[in-house]
Enzyme design. Sequence first.
Site, PDB file in Angstrom:
ATOM      1  N   ALA A  59      45.949  54.680  66.691  1.00  0.00           N
ATOM      2  CA  ALA A  59      45.051  54.500  65.560  1.00  0.00           C
ATOM      3  C   ALA A  59      44.569  55.890  65.145  1.00  0.00           C
ATOM      4  O   ALA A  59      44.617  56.829  65.946  1.00  0.00           O
ATOM      5  CB  ALA A  59      43.874  53.625  65.974  1.00  0.00           C
ATOM      6  N   GLY A 102      47.368  52.725  69.764  1.00  0.00           N
ATOM      7  CA  GLY A 102      47.745  51.690  68.799  1.00  0.00           C
ATOM      8  C   GLY A 102      49.237  51.674  68.502  1.00  0.00           C
ATOM      9  O   GLY A 102      49.773  50.634  68.106  1.00  0.00           O
ATOM     10  N   GLU A 105      50.631  49.604  71.130  1.00  0.00           N
ATOM     11  CA  GLU A 105      50.182  48.223  70.861  1.00  0.00           C
ATOM     12  C   GLU A 105      50.973  47.603  69.706  1.00  0.00           C
ATOM     13  O   GLU A 105      51.281  46.412  69.722  1.00  0.00           O
ATOM     14  CB  GLU A 105      48.680  48.225  70.578  1.00  0.00           C
ATOM     15  CG  GLU A 105      47.881  48.585  71.834  1.00  0.00           C
ATOM     16  CD  GLU A 105      46.413  48.866  71.548  1.00  0.00           C
ATOM     17  OE1 GLU A 105      46.127  49.863  70.845  1.00  0.00           O
ATOM     18  OE2 GLU A 105      45.553  48.103  72.012  1.00  0.00           O
ATOM     19  N   GLU A 125      43.332  55.333  75.459  1.00  0.00           N
ATOM     20  CA  GLU A 125      42.039  55.080  74.829  1.00  0.00           C
ATOM     21  C   GLU A 125      40.842  55.457  75.702  1.00  0.00           C
ATOM     22  O   GLU A 125      39.818  55.902  75.203  1.00  0.00           O
ATOM     23  CB  GLU A 125      41.915  53.600  74.415  1.00  0.00           C
ATOM     24  CG  GLU A 125      42.753  53.222  73.206  1.00  0.00           C
ATOM     25  CD  GLU A 125      44.174  52.802  73.558  1.00  0.00           C
ATOM     26  OE1 GLU A 125      44.591  53.010  74.718  1.00  0.00           O
ATOM     27  OE2 GLU A 125      44.859  52.261  72.676  1.00  0.00           O
TER      28      GLU A 125
HETATM   29  N1  CAA Z   1      44.808  60.155  64.908  1.00  0.00           N
HETATM   30  C1  CAA Z   1      44.631  61.107  63.978  1.00  0.00           C
HETATM   31  N2  CAA Z   1      45.338  62.254  63.934  1.00  0.00           N
HETATM   32  C2  CAA Z   1      46.262  62.440  64.898  1.00  0.00           C
HETATM   33  C3  CAA Z   1      46.497  61.493  65.902  1.00  0.00           C
HETATM   34  C4  CAA Z   1      45.725  60.301  65.886  1.00  0.00           C
HETATM   35  N3  CAA Z   1      45.911  59.324  66.775  1.00  0.00           N
HETATM   36  N4  CAA Z   1      47.455  61.983  66.721  1.00  0.00           N
HETATM   37  C5  CAA Z   1      47.809  63.172  66.230  1.00  0.00           C
HETATM   38  N5  CAA Z   1      47.096  63.454  65.128  1.00  0.00           N
HETATM   39  C6  CAA Z   1      47.149  64.654  64.305  1.00  0.00           C
HETATM   40  C7  CAA Z   1      46.494  65.848  65.002  1.00  0.00           C
HETATM   41  O1  CAA Z   1      45.102  65.809  64.847  1.00  0.00           O
HETATM   42  C8  CAA Z   1      47.157  66.984  64.271  1.00  0.00           C
HETATM   43  O2  CAA Z   1      46.522  67.139  63.026  1.00  0.00           O
HETATM   44  P1  CAA Z   1      45.968  68.608  62.568  1.00  0.00           P
HETATM   45  O3  CAA Z   1      47.225  69.420  62.419  1.00  0.00           O
HETATM   46  O4  CAA Z   1      45.292  68.316  61.284  1.00  0.00           O
HETATM   47  O5  CAA Z   1      45.118  69.078  63.669  1.00  0.00           O
HETATM   48  C9  CAA Z   1      48.563  66.472  64.004  1.00  0.00           C
HETATM   49  O6  CAA Z   1      48.486  65.057  64.113  1.00  0.00           O
HETATM   50  C10 CAA Z   1      49.580  66.970  64.997  1.00  0.00           C
HETATM   51  O7  CAA Z   1      49.093  66.647  66.308  1.00  0.00           O
HETATM   52  P2  CAA Z   1      49.024  67.723  67.495  1.00  0.00           P
HETATM   53  O8  CAA Z   1      48.802  69.097  66.953  1.00  0.00           O
HETATM   54  O9  CAA Z   1      48.026  67.218  68.489  1.00  0.00           O
HETATM   55  O10 CAA Z   1      50.504  67.613  68.058  1.00  0.00           O
HETATM   56  P3  CAA Z   1      50.975  67.900  69.550  1.00  0.00           P
HETATM   57  O11 CAA Z   1      52.466  67.883  69.501  1.00  0.00           O
HETATM   58  O12 CAA Z   1      50.315  69.108  70.108  1.00  0.00           O
HETATM   59  O13 CAA Z   1      50.457  66.653  70.408  1.00  0.00           O
HETATM   60  C11 CAA Z   1      50.060  64.294  70.839  1.00  0.00           C
HETATM   61  C12 CAA Z   1      50.975  65.372  70.165  1.00  0.00           C
HETATM   62  C13 CAA Z   1      50.180  64.439  72.339  1.00  0.00           C
HETATM   63  C14 CAA Z   1      50.612  62.952  70.385  1.00  0.00           C
HETATM   64  C15 CAA Z   1      48.614  64.486  70.399  1.00  0.00           C
HETATM   65  O14 CAA Z   1      48.580  64.615  68.972  1.00  0.00           O
HETATM   66  C16 CAA Z   1      47.708  63.368  70.794  1.00  0.00           C
HETATM   67  O15 CAA Z   1      47.321  63.295  71.949  1.00  0.00           O
HETATM   68  N6  CAA Z   1      47.339  62.476  69.833  1.00  0.00           N
HETATM   69  C17 CAA Z   1      46.387  61.421  70.063  1.00  0.00           C
HETATM   70  C18 CAA Z   1      46.993  60.287  70.864  1.00  0.00           C
HETATM   71  C19 CAA Z   1      45.950  59.229  71.126  1.00  0.00           C
HETATM   72  O16 CAA Z   1      44.969  59.468  71.808  1.00  0.00           O
HETATM   73  N7  CAA Z   1      46.160  58.013  70.586  1.00  0.00           N
HETATM   74  C20 CAA Z   1      45.248  56.912  70.739  1.00  0.00           C
HETATM   75  C21 CAA Z   1      44.394  56.776  69.514  1.00  0.00           C
HETATM   76  S1  CAA Z   1      43.058  55.631  69.712  1.00  0.00           S
HETATM   77  C22 CAA Z   1      43.767  54.124  69.532  1.00  0.00           C
HETATM   78  O17 CAA Z   1      44.920  53.976  69.270  1.00  0.00           O
HETATM   79  C23 CAA Z   1      42.790  52.982  69.720  1.00  0.00           C
HETATM   80  C24 CAA Z   1      43.388  51.641  69.777  1.00  0.00           C
HETATM   81  O18 CAA Z   1      43.470  50.965  70.765  1.00  0.00           O
HETATM   82  C25 CAA Z   1      43.907  51.053  68.579  1.00  0.00           C
END
Ligand code: CAA
Length: 251
Positions: A59, A102, A105, A125
């Site tokens: 998400a 998500g 999911e 999460e």
């Molecule tokens: N939401 C919003 N933006 C996201 C995102 C997310 N889930 N995942 C990545 N992005 C964005 C980053 O913020 C970044 O944007 P900026 O360039 O503007 O900073 C861009 O995508 C590229 O990401 P990274 O620079 O972090 O890329 P990376 O290769 O270094 O890392 C990654 C990749 C490991 C996937 C890392 O981006 C990450 O950990 N993302 C979050 C994953 C996460 O925690 N997901 C769970 C979300 S909560 C959820 O899903 C709740 C639920 O149950 C529904």
Amino acid sequence: MVTLEGVGILTVTRPEALNALNSEVAQQLVETAKGLDGDRSVRAIIITGQGSKAFAAGADIKELASQNYSQAYNGRLLETWRGLDGVRKPILAAVNGFALGGGCELVMMCDIAIASETATFSQPELSLGVIPGMGATQRLIRTVGKAKAMDMILTGRRITAAEAEQMGLISRVVPQEQLMPEALKISRAIAKCSAPVVAKAKDCIKRGLEVPLSEGLRYEMREFWSCFALQDQKNGMAAFLQKQNPVFTDG
Ligand code: CAA
């Protein structure tokens, strides 16, 4: 969205955010899937992510970060996704990279999931101060069992496509370049079958996740009997007996 030989392909396209699922994506994806469900020319749906890095990185954290309880409750945060549950046609996830939070999911909302060798899965999460909100606490336990579900959700550990296949989260792993061809091959095989019969099979399997075995078996029996009201049962069995390929008319 594109349709190809009776298969609707939905591609999450937010490369700047690793295909993170914001409310606009949720709305569009669910509404489009519902539209395809009502389109008789479409017989299966594929969901994938643009590029080779991410299926969906979860998400959209930027959208979630500022929410308070009242906004989450009154705005029914993430509830849009439950709309996918009502889709009768088979939905296949073609997981092309990160399927996190998500994203993982969403994979579990689909009926069949295949992945590229480089795909990874996790439920991170807890590290964000929330629990999963798109079904993981319920679907993961039903998909991979308590031990693996607890492990994934409580530790947020990232697992490989090979491990995901081994634990039954996905059913096939293929090289990245084979992902869409394989997804289309599966979808075309489904597309050849009678649409109401495919829908009955999907419905019975999903029902089986929710009811006791005896009730599920009774449900299957009734749905099996109801197949004999269809011309497609006549066509399918006659074709077998005449050593021909069946032609189904969805009737
Ligand atoms: N939401 C919003 N933006 C996201 C995102 C997310 N889930 N995942 C990545 N992005 C964005 C980053 O913020 C970044 O944007 P900026 O360039 O503007 O900073 C861009 O995508 C590229 O990401 P990274 O620079 O972090 O890329 P990376 O290769 O270094 O890392 C990654 C990749 C490991 C996937 C890392 O981006 C990450 O950990 N993302 C979050 C994953 C996460 O925690 N997901 C769970 C979300 S909560 C959820 O899903 C709740 C639920 O149950 C529904």
